[in-house]
Design an enzyme around this catalytic site. Sequence first.
Site, PDB file in Angstrom:
ATOM      1  N   SER A 254       0.833  -1.199   0.000  1.00 37.80           N
ATOM      2  CA  SER A 254       0.000   0.000   0.000  1.00 37.80           C
ATOM      3  C   SER A 254       0.873   1.257   0.000  1.00 37.80           C
ATOM      4  CB  SER A 254      -0.960  -0.043   1.195  1.00 37.80           C
ATOM      5  OG  SER A 254      -1.965   0.931   1.073  1.00 37.80           O
TER       6      SER A 254
ATOM      7  N   ASP B  19      -6.098  -3.165  -2.300  1.00 38.22           N
ATOM      8  CA  ASP B  19      -4.975  -2.929  -1.386  1.00 38.22           C
ATOM      9  C   ASP B  19      -4.285  -4.222  -0.942  1.00 38.22           C
ATOM     10  OD1 ASP B  19      -3.486  -2.242   1.063  1.00 38.22           O
ATOM     11  OD2 ASP B  19      -4.513  -0.314   0.901  1.00 38.22           O
TER      12      ASP B  19
END
EC number: 3.1.1.-
Length: 401
Positions: free
Chosen positions: A62, A205
Amino acid sequence: MFKNNKPPKYGNLVTILSLDGGGVRGIIGGVILANLEKHLQEIDNDESVRLADYFDVIAGTSTGGLMTAMLTAPNDSGRPLYAAKDIVPFYLEESPKIFYGSKWWDPSALWALFRPKYNGEYLHTRLGEILGETKLDQTLTNVVIPTFDIKKLQPTIFSSYHASVDPSLNAKLSDICIGTSAAPFYLPPYKFPENDKMRTFNLIDGGVTANDPTLVGMTAMSRKSIIKHPDMDGFKPLEYEKYIVISIGTGSAKREEYYSAVEAAKWGFENWAYNWKHKTTPILDIIFESSRDMVQYHTSVLFQALESEDNYLRIDADTLKKDEVFMDDSETLNLENLKNIGEKLLDTNVMRMNLDTYTYEPIPKTVNNDQELKRFAKILSDEKKLRNKTFKTMIDDSSNS
């Protein structure tokens, strides 16, 4: 691929840097990275050296994936696009443009009940501007960036190793960074490429897979040993006592209490997705925190079992308040506060996970994180010098034979 750093076969160690996910809390990690790079520059008396010159793998999830790209993507001179000291200023400037109107009492935030809170357009454009057409196989050291493919319901791990054996995984860094940052609820899932005749990815993510990518990074190097890659000559797949690992977190509110079973027993889908009372996203927070905690637990057990605890440094702040952990709070006051938290973390005593309670406790030695970073920097510097010396000796011997 070891363009700036000779491979492990010329030295004694495997060096890994791991960067957690956490949105704007990446500022905390940015402060730590800047200090580590500063120590390396001081030890080697060279302000031009960068983190990519010392690590065999940089793994990031991320926001950590974005930092990984910044530290390893080449500029026109073949050096990293960003120095570590540039990360915090980047986040201070860009976060408000990515996470606009981030306060929950902003009425416009109500649309997040029906679609992603942010459209991601600025993030997509900015990453395209920064990273351009740079692909995974062009990074200045090996990288590993976890994502999750919602079409296949399985993790997709983008790594330098995979890119070398599977061209379909040799994607643009900008696409990979957009994918690993697409946190459910906050940013839309990301599909690429648009040409369906090619292999396509439908990503969210990487934090749902490995919010702390430490083990993913270690596994990437183990896999090279398994296939007897020449870079890993002399290293067995499970010789983790020869690994040097620095893992940098983005902070958590572990000391705070959240939900009770009595309270949650009354929740339906809406409260699990977004809880108005606590202003949190319970199911997403639970996934990210549990993913990170289990990695830290297994990594701690591994190094303890090998009696190599001093080879693993985990730096994270678990004393954040509940109103400091929002991954999208881009208010100037909060961003500056995160920077201050990172700076204070440097002066905090080194902590290790208590394997019985899952909490972090100070190690017996009275040493702070900055002092330990300096110790690790010396190890990294010595390893780099050893590899260069071994390589030069081999070249000289070859020339004289």
